[in-house]
Design a protein around this motif. Structure first.
Motif, PDB file in Angstrom:
ATOM      1  N   LEU A 174       0.825  -1.214   0.000  1.00  0.00           N
ATOM      2  CA  LEU A 174       0.000   0.000   0.000  1.00  0.00           C
ATOM      3  C   LEU A 174       0.855   1.259   0.000  1.00  0.00           C
ATOM      4  N   LEU A 182      -2.924   0.472  -7.473  1.00  0.00           N
ATOM      5  CA  LEU A 182      -3.521  -0.345  -6.422  1.00  0.00           C
ATOM      6  C   LEU A 182      -3.821  -1.763  -6.889  1.00  0.00           C
ATOM      7  N   ARG A 238      -2.695   6.356  -9.536  1.00  0.00           N
ATOM      8  CA  ARG A 238      -2.707   5.773  -8.192  1.00  0.00           C
ATOM      9  C   ARG A 238      -3.694   4.608  -8.103  1.00  0.00           C
ATOM     10  N   ALA A 265       1.961   1.758  -3.522  1.00  0.00           N
ATOM     11  CA  ALA A 265       0.893   2.230  -4.406  1.00  0.00           C
ATOM     12  C   ALA A 265       0.554   3.696  -4.175  1.00  0.00           C
ATOM     13  N   PHE A 266       0.593   4.133  -2.926  1.00  0.00           N
ATOM     14  CA  PHE A 266       0.160   5.499  -2.633  1.00  0.00           C
ATOM     15  C   PHE A 266       1.273   6.535  -2.704  1.00  0.00           C
ATOM     16  N   LEU A 317      -2.982  -4.806  -4.549  1.00  0.00           N
ATOM     17  CA  LEU A 317      -4.028  -5.636  -3.964  1.00  0.00           C
ATOM     18  C   LEU A 317      -3.841  -7.105  -4.330  1.00  0.00           C
TER      19      LEU A 317
END
Length: 62
Positions: A21, A44, A40, A24-25, A48
């Motif tokens: 995470l 994810l 973004r 991804a962010f 995920l």
């Protein structure tokens, strides 16, 4: 010793989840312009997937 063995099975997938995470962010991406945030959201998807695989493997090898 029992507590560390009981809590130990979820530690690795939790670390993998947090790292995925964070990747991804916070990975540098071009967020300017029309639909700039779509990068973004698309980042994810593999994050995920990695999280799901990590938890499935943790459940199998628990």
């Amino acid at each position: 010793m029992e507590i560390s063995l009981v809590l130990g099975w979820w530690a690795i997938p939790t670390v993998v989840s947090v790292l995925a995470l964070l990747w991804a962010f916070f990975w540098p991406a071009d967020d300017g312009g029309f639909m700039g945030g779509i990068t973004r959201i698309l980042m994810l998807l593999p994050a995920l997937f990695v999280i799901a695989i990590a938890w499935v493997l943790a459940a199998i090898f628990k």
